[in-house]
Design a protein around this motif. Structure first.
Motif, PDB file in Angstrom:
ATOM      1  N   HIS A 135       0.742  -1.117  -0.039  1.00 54.66           N
ATOM      2  CA  HIS A 135       0.047  -0.158   0.022  1.00 54.66           C
ATOM      3  C   HIS A 135       0.935   1.457   0.082  1.00 54.66           C
ATOM      4  N   VAL A 136       1.862   1.343   0.852  1.00 53.31           N
ATOM      5  CA  VAL A 136       2.883   2.691   0.915  1.00 53.31           C
ATOM      6  C   VAL A 136       3.617   2.761  -0.173  1.00 53.31           C
ATOM      7  N   LYS A 137       4.096   1.472  -0.942  1.00 52.84           N
ATOM      8  CA  LYS A 137       4.998   1.884  -1.934  1.00 52.84           C
ATOM      9  C   LYS A 137       4.180   2.442  -2.957  1.00 52.84           C
ATOM     10  N   ARG A 138       2.619   1.905  -3.478  1.00 47.01           N
ATOM     11  CA  ARG A 138       1.942   2.719  -4.341  1.00 47.01           C
ATOM     12  C   ARG A 138       1.689   4.072  -4.181  1.00 47.01           C
ATOM     13  N   TYR A 139       1.790   4.423  -2.804  1.00 46.35           N
ATOM     14  CA  TYR A 139       1.507   5.883  -2.682  1.00 46.35           C
ATOM     15  C   TYR A 139       3.114   6.733  -2.922  1.00 46.35           C
ATOM     16  N   LEU A 140       4.122   6.091  -2.500  1.00 45.44           N
ATOM     17  CA  LEU A 140       5.398   6.875  -2.458  1.00 45.44           C
ATOM     18  C   LEU A 140       6.012   6.829  -3.969  1.00 45.44           C
ATOM     19  N   ARG A 141       5.672   5.724  -4.939  1.00 46.54           N
ATOM     20  CA  ARG A 141       6.172   5.608  -6.063  1.00 46.54           C
ATOM     21  C   ARG A 141       7.258   5.858  -6.353  1.00 46.54           C
ATOM     22  N   GLY A 142       8.267   5.107  -5.615  1.00 47.68           N
ATOM     23  CA  GLY A 142       9.707   5.137  -5.645  1.00 47.68           C
ATOM     24  C   GLY A 142      10.655   6.125  -5.051  1.00 47.68           C
ATOM     25  N   ILE A 143       9.931   7.158  -4.153  1.00 44.40           N
ATOM     26  CA  ILE A 143      10.895   8.206  -3.793  1.00 44.40           C
ATOM     27  C   ILE A 143      11.350   7.705  -2.467  1.00 44.40           C
ATOM     28  N   ALA A 144      11.028   6.698  -1.984  1.00 38.80           N
ATOM     29  CA  ALA A 144      11.759   6.067  -0.585  1.00 38.80           C
ATOM     30  C   ALA A 144      11.825   4.478  -0.670  1.00 38.80           C
ATOM     31  N   ASP A 145      12.806   3.948   0.000  1.00 41.75           N
ATOM     32  CA  ASP A 145      12.791   2.644   0.148  1.00 41.75           C
ATOM     33  C   ASP A 145      11.872   2.188   1.137  1.00 41.75           C
ATOM     34  N   VAL A 146      10.955   1.105   0.813  1.00 46.91           N
ATOM     35  CA  VAL A 146       9.906   0.753   1.773  1.00 46.91           C
ATOM     36  C   VAL A 146      10.043  -0.666   2.155  1.00 46.91           C
ATOM     37  N   PHE A 147      10.222  -0.885   3.514  1.00 45.12           N
ATOM     38  CA  PHE A 147      10.340  -2.346   3.945  1.00 45.12           C
ATOM     39  C   PHE A 147       9.291  -2.645   5.113  1.00 45.12           C
ATOM     40  N   ALA A 148       8.828  -3.972   5.292  1.00 41.86           N
ATOM     41  CA  ALA A 148       8.009  -4.503   6.165  1.00 41.86           C
ATOM     42  C   ALA A 148       8.656  -4.527   7.394  1.00 41.86           C
ATOM     43  N   PHE A 149       8.136  -4.261   8.485  1.00 38.33           N
ATOM     44  CA  PHE A 149       8.696  -4.570  10.019  1.00 38.33           C
ATOM     45  C   PHE A 149       8.921  -5.922   9.938  1.00 38.33           C
ATOM     46  N   SER A 150       8.299  -6.987   9.337  1.00 36.36           N
ATOM     47  CA  SER A 150       8.515  -8.433   9.496  1.00 36.36           C
ATOM     48  C   SER A 150       9.791  -8.681   8.578  1.00 36.36           C
ATOM     49  N   ASP A 151      10.247  -7.762   7.776  1.00 33.57           N
ATOM     50  CA  ASP A 151      11.463  -8.029   6.917  1.00 33.57           C
ATOM     51  C   ASP A 151      12.779  -8.210   7.940  1.00 33.57           C
ATOM     52  N   TYR A 152      12.799  -8.026   9.351  1.00 34.74           N
ATOM     53  CA  TYR A 152      13.744  -7.965  10.171  1.00 34.74           C
ATOM     54  C   TYR A 152      13.595  -9.031  11.243  1.00 34.74           C
ATOM     55  N   HIS A 153      14.785  -9.652  11.538  1.00 38.72           N
ATOM     56  CA  HIS A 153      14.491 -10.853  12.502  1.00 38.72           C
ATOM     57  C   HIS A 153      14.261 -10.134  13.915  1.00 38.72           C
TER      58      HIS A 153
END
Length: 233
Positions: A28-46
């Motif tokens: 959802h966030v990536k769709r809004y930001l359209r490449g102006i920032a890297d977007v990660f999920a909290f769950s990407d981290y251990h």
């Protein structure tokens, strides 16, 4: 508002910085930001920490308080906007400067701004606003901030939670650094909070480096968003 915040930083800093957003809904966030920032999920981290997303704003530190140890790292809220070169923050890169942390100062300090940590913080420590927190290459808030969060979790059932508990925790986490000269507040005539109770008379952003549009409805953002969108043009 998040888009305008990121774009304001990109307009001033350009490719000198990496721009990162963490979220529980990256698609959802990536769709809004359209490449102006890297977007990660909290769950990407251990084993991400600070995963409390109701009440106090602990979630702004999730997955961890230090993402790039050894670099200049600045955590900002989505209602913070950069207007000019943040020269004070860049002084953290000077090897001759012992400073580790720079943070916004509250417009008017009051105990409620520190939540349940208010009585633990020495009176000599400035009242800070956690909307922006800069860590220099030699700074790492992780361990100290984790200590405050763990204490809060252990006492949560006894506490009357407030929105500002996380801000009080950050203040306590760097209280000793203020005492020893390793932390300082940014000049509040250039890095300002604008809300119905803070600097509400401001009608122009001229001469400001950055502003934090606090208050639930962010009225300062709506008042100045056209100016923010013109930064760097």
């Amino acid at each position: 508002m998040l888009v305008d915040s990121i774009k304001s930083f990109r307009a001033i800093l350009g490719s000198r910085a990496n721009y990162v957003v963490h979220t529980d809904d990256p698609r959802h966030v990536k769709r809004y930001l359209r490449g102006i920032a890297d977007v990660f999920a909290f769950s990407d981290y251990h084993n991400p920490s600070f995963a409390t997303f109701t009440g106090p704003t602990w979630g702004k530190w999730c997955p961890c308080p230090r993402l790039a140890p050894g670099d200049l790292e600045v955590h900002v809220d989505a209602d913070v906007f950069l207007l000019a070169e943040p020269v004070e923050i860049f002084t953290l890169l000077d090897s001759r400067n012992k400073m580790k942390y720079l943070v916004l100062e509250e417009f008017k300090g009051e105990s409620w701004q520190r939540g349940c940590f208010a009585d633990m913080i020495p009176s000599s420590v400035p009242f800070i606003n956690a909307g922006l927190f800069a860590q220099g290459p030699n700074g790492d808030i992780s361990e100290s901030m984790q200590t405050q969060y763990d204490w809060w979790l252990s006492k949560r059932h006894l506490l009357k939670e407030t929105f500002h508990d996380e801000q009080g925790a950050l203040t306590l986490a760097i209280a000793n650094d203020f005492e020893t000269g390793y932390a300082d507040v940014l000049p509040k005539d250039r890095y300002v909070i604008i809300s119905p109770r803070s600097n509400r008379e401001i009608s122009s952003l001229e001469g400001l480096v950055l502003f934090h549009a606090t208050h639930p409805d962010h009225p300062a953002y709506h008042r100045f968003k056209n100016i923010v969108r013109g930064v760097g043009r």
